[in-house]
Design a protein around this motif. Structure first.
Motif, PDB file in Angstrom:
ATOM      1  N   HIS A  68      70.529  29.500  19.823  1.00 38.06           N
ATOM      2  CA  HIS A  68      69.878  30.700  20.254  1.00 38.06           C
ATOM      3  C   HIS A  68      70.911  31.850  19.549  1.00 38.06           C
ATOM      4  N   PHE A  69      70.276  32.681  18.526  1.00 36.85           N
ATOM      5  CA  PHE A  69      71.386  33.560  17.779  1.00 36.85           C
ATOM      6  C   PHE A  69      70.815  35.053  18.093  1.00 36.85           C
ATOM      7  N   VAL A  70      71.810  35.694  18.716  1.00 36.36           N
ATOM      8  CA  VAL A  70      71.685  37.252  18.798  1.00 36.36           C
ATOM      9  C   VAL A  70      72.327  37.992  17.728  1.00 36.36           C
ATOM     10  N   THR A  71      71.425  38.745  17.090  1.00 34.10           N
ATOM     11  CA  THR A  71      71.714  39.833  16.166  1.00 34.10           C
ATOM     12  C   THR A  71      71.819  41.223  16.581  1.00 34.10           C
ATOM     13  N   SER A  72      72.476  42.314  15.894  1.00 33.28           N
ATOM     14  CA  SER A  72      72.040  43.429  16.217  1.00 33.28           C
ATOM     15  C   SER A  72      70.964  44.033  15.957  1.00 33.28           C
ATOM     16  N   SER A  73      70.296  44.947  16.470  1.00 31.85           N
ATOM     17  CA  SER A  73      68.876  45.343  16.233  1.00 31.85           C
ATOM     18  C   SER A  73      68.895  46.106  14.875  1.00 31.85           C
ATOM     19  N   SER A  74      69.891  46.353  14.141  1.00 33.54           N
ATOM     20  CA  SER A  74      69.741  46.828  12.822  1.00 33.54           C
ATOM     21  C   SER A  74      69.906  45.911  11.743  1.00 33.54           C
ATOM     22  N   ALA A  75      70.278  44.444  11.967  1.00 34.60           N
ATOM     23  CA  ALA A  75      70.565  43.376  11.302  1.00 34.60           C
ATOM     24  C   ALA A  75      69.369  42.854  10.487  1.00 34.60           C
ATOM     25  N   ASP A  76      69.487  42.559   9.148  1.00 33.83           N
ATOM     26  CA  ASP A  76      68.399  41.831   8.323  1.00 33.83           C
ATOM     27  C   ASP A  76      68.544  40.518   8.963  1.00 33.83           C
ATOM     28  N   SER A  77      67.288  40.450   9.886  1.00 32.89           N
ATOM     29  CA  SER A  77      67.054  39.240  10.635  1.00 32.89           C
ATOM     30  C   SER A  77      66.450  38.252   9.469  1.00 32.89           C
ATOM     31  N   ASP A  78      65.683  38.617   8.774  1.00 35.85           N
ATOM     32  CA  ASP A  78      64.893  38.020   7.846  1.00 35.85           C
ATOM     33  C   ASP A  78      65.991  37.403   6.864  1.00 35.85           C
ATOM     34  N   SER A  79      66.867  37.966   6.420  1.00 40.70           N
ATOM     35  CA  SER A  79      68.085  37.429   5.553  1.00 40.70           C
ATOM     36  C   SER A  79      68.938  36.391   6.230  1.00 40.70           C
ATOM     37  N   LEU A  80      69.207  36.636   7.469  1.00 35.95           N
ATOM     38  CA  LEU A  80      69.885  35.635   8.289  1.00 35.95           C
ATOM     39  C   LEU A  80      69.428  34.412   8.740  1.00 35.95           C
ATOM     40  N   ARG A  81      67.849  34.625   8.811  1.00 35.64           N
ATOM     41  CA  ARG A  81      66.920  33.513   9.113  1.00 35.64           C
ATOM     42  C   ARG A  81      66.915  32.391   7.962  1.00 35.64           C
ATOM     43  N   SER A  82      66.774  33.175   6.713  1.00 43.68           N
ATOM     44  CA  SER A  82      66.642  32.588   5.544  1.00 43.68           C
ATOM     45  C   SER A  82      67.863  31.615   5.188  1.00 43.68           C
ATOM     46  N   ALA A  83      68.972  32.359   5.493  1.00 48.00           N
ATOM     47  CA  ALA A  83      70.340  31.508   5.175  1.00 48.00           C
ATOM     48  C   ALA A  83      70.492  30.477   6.129  1.00 48.00           C
ATOM     49  N   LEU A  84      70.233  30.656   7.434  1.00 54.23           N
ATOM     50  CA  LEU A  84      70.148  29.318   8.219  1.00 54.23           C
ATOM     51  C   LEU A  84      69.304  28.239   7.848  1.00 54.23           C
ATOM     52  N   SER A  85      67.934  28.791   7.505  1.00 56.22           N
ATOM     53  CA  SER A  85      66.914  27.626   7.107  1.00 56.22           C
ATOM     54  C   SER A  85      67.356  26.937   5.914  1.00 56.22           C
ATOM     55  N   GLY A  86      67.963  27.666   4.961  1.00 49.81           N
ATOM     56  CA  GLY A  86      68.377  27.282   3.651  1.00 49.81           C
ATOM     57  C   GLY A  86      69.364  26.290   3.592  1.00 49.81           C
ATOM     58  N   SER A  87      70.196  26.148   4.760  1.00 46.72           N
ATOM     59  CA  SER A  87      71.377  25.337   4.850  1.00 46.72           C
ATOM     60  C   SER A  87      70.989  24.231   5.663  1.00 46.72           C
ATOM     61  N   PHE A  88      70.139  24.561   6.990  1.00 45.74           N
ATOM     62  CA  PHE A  88      69.915  23.706   7.899  1.00 45.74           C
ATOM     63  C   PHE A  88      68.398  23.546   8.107  1.00 45.74           C
ATOM     64  N   PRO A  89      67.540  22.952   7.190  1.00 44.97           N
ATOM     65  CA  PRO A  89      66.231  23.124   7.049  1.00 44.97           C
ATOM     66  C   PRO A  89      65.417  22.487   8.348  1.00 44.97           C
ATOM     67  N   TYR A  90      66.442  21.671   9.211  1.00 46.83           N
ATOM     68  CA  TYR A  90      65.715  20.984  10.417  1.00 46.83           C
ATOM     69  C   TYR A  90      66.436  21.417  11.725  1.00 46.83           C
ATOM     70  N   LEU A  91      67.306  22.658  11.466  1.00 47.55           N
ATOM     71  CA  LEU A  91      67.720  23.266  12.693  1.00 47.55           C
ATOM     72  C   LEU A  91      66.937  23.841  13.507  1.00 47.55           C
ATOM     73  N   LYS A  92      66.683  23.662  15.049  1.00 49.09           N
ATOM     74  CA  LYS A  92      65.905  24.186  15.924  1.00 49.09           C
ATOM     75  C   LYS A  92      66.639  25.528  16.425  1.00 49.09           C
ATOM     76  N   PHE A  93      66.063  26.579  16.113  1.00 45.24           N
ATOM     77  CA  PHE A  93      66.791  27.758  16.534  1.00 45.24           C
ATOM     78  C   PHE A  93      65.901  28.860  16.512  1.00 45.24           C
ATOM     79  N   GLN A  94      66.424  29.943  17.540  1.00 46.37           N
ATOM     80  CA  GLN A  94      65.493  31.343  17.524  1.00 46.37           C
ATOM     81  C   GLN A  94      66.582  32.375  17.450  1.00 46.37           C
ATOM     82  N   ILE A  95      66.107  33.538  17.004  1.00 41.83           N
ATOM     83  CA  ILE A  95      66.955  34.570  16.719  1.00 41.83           C
ATOM     84  C   ILE A  95      66.378  35.846  17.770  1.00 41.83           C
ATOM     85  N   TYR A  96      67.264  36.398  18.439  1.00 37.81           N
ATOM     86  CA  TYR A  96      66.988  37.489  19.349  1.00 37.81           C
ATOM     87  C   TYR A  96      67.751  39.083  18.886  1.00 37.81           C
ATOM     88  N   PRO A  97      66.945  39.568  18.625  1.00 37.29           N
ATOM     89  CA  PRO A  97      67.599  41.123  18.319  1.00 37.29           C
ATOM     90  C   PRO A  97      68.019  41.638  19.618  1.00 37.29           C
TER      91      PRO A  97
END
Length: 360
Positions: A107-136
């Protein structure tokens, strides 16, 4: 316990070669930044599989179904571009040393101003099978108004306070979570930490350090005011580091502990009662009332003090988790070619993608 390195290098020409290679490595790190000027590129990590005796998550409908099973180990972290490299290393270490990595939910918490799409892409790119959710963290602007300046500007980021709000941010079906900072790596199975007994009514567990000078975290104004200092009456209050905690979110919600922490932060804005970032409000609410965790689960302070970031050695005893709390971060010191000896223990988990690979 100490780690010492001896160098067989002595010739001037070899020293020059090392210098040139170090300079090239720093340049490679800079080149690894994406063209948009921000997010670093990371390598794909190996896929990690459950051992045969792991409980089955038979109710999971997808990899991102983060609340699908009570057999899961839930891990919460903050996520931002500045510390993304550390977060990726921490995630890799958790998965690599887990006997049931497919049962870990992040469970990842990001700031409301963060580029969540880029962060999600980085996570998925390195860990394709990671089970996660992002919460602004939508309350970060409100929290910013409650923060009083501390001895280091990095401690004043609203995202540092997101751990206070996990019970509100995460789904109510998540009852227990392991909170981890981004500047650490595990070398043991996180399931052991997650299984820490909390007793009948304890809200959180963390390693305590009762030999630390607890009084130094609060101002003379706090200690000279009986109505404030009596907060710790009847409590064997000890320092604990909030970068590694096991939290019962269900009990947290019932007890309204977010509101209790906020009350202390509001008082701090009216009269300065503590000195250091997000830690003192936690101490005011929980110190002396937490479940113990062995010190092996937070070998902290490896980043050095908050002023100079000097190198530090490990504390005596076994190690399950290394934590670079303090000013110095291993990736920054490695990039600057000024690493501390223990930074070599972080380096194998670094997933930063560089344009070249040195071969021996």
């Amino acid at each position: 316990m100490g780690i010492k390195f001896k160098s067989p290098i002595s010739s001037p020409s070899t020293h020059l070669l090392i210098f040139l290679l170090a300079a090239a490595a720093v340049a490679a790190v800079a080149a690894a930044a994406a063209p948009n000027g921000g997010v670093l590129r990371f390598k794909e990590a190996p896929k990690f599989y459950n051992s045969p005796n792991c409980p089955k998550n038979v109710t999971c409908s997808s990899y991102n179904d983060v609340t699908c099973s009570d057999n899961s180990v839930h891990v919460a972290m903050t996520l931002d571009a500045a510390y993304l490299r550390g977060s990726m290393a921490a995630i890799l270490s958790v998965l690599q040393h887990s006997s049931c990595p497919e049962n870990i939910q992040f469970h990842f918490v990001t700031s409301s101003s963060a580029d969540s799409d880029s962060l999600r892409s980085a996570l998925s790119g390195s860990f394709p099978y990671l089970k996660f959710q992002i919460y602004p963290f939508s309350d970060d602007s409100v929290v910013a108004g409650l923060i009083s300046t501390s001895i280091r500007s990095a401690l004043d980021c609203p995202l540092n306070y997101a751990r206070n709000y996990l019970a509100e941010l995460l789904p109510t079906t998540v009852r227990r979570v392991v909170y981890l900072d981004s500047d650490l790596v595990l070398v043991d199975d996180i399931a052991k930490l997650a299984a820490t007994p909390l007793g009948d009514d304890t809200v959180l567990a963390a390693p305590e350090y009762c030999n630390a000078n607890f009084t130094s975290y609060f101002t003379p104004s706090f200690w000279s005011n009986p109505s404030l200092s009596m907060t710790f009456a009847g409590r064997e209050a000890c320092y604990f580091n909030t970068g590694v905690m096991v939290m019962d979110l269900e009990r947290w919600r019932v007890g309204g502990y977010t509101a209790k922490i906020i009350e202390w932060m509001e008082l701090q804005k009216r009269m300065r009662i503590y000195e250091l970032g997000s830690l003192p409000p936690f101490l005011l609410v929980f110190a002396g009332n937490i479940a113990p965790v062995d010190h092996r689960w937070n070998q902290h302070g490896l980043g050095g003090d908050n002023f100079r970031g000097l190198c530090r050695d490990l504390h005596p005893g076994p190690v399950s988790l290394l934590h670079w709390s303090g000013k110095g971060k291993p990736w920054a010191r490695l990039d600057a070619n000024r690493p501390c000896p223990l930074d070599a223990l972080w380096a194998p988990y670094d997933l930063l993608q560089t344009p070249f690979v040195l071969e021996s």
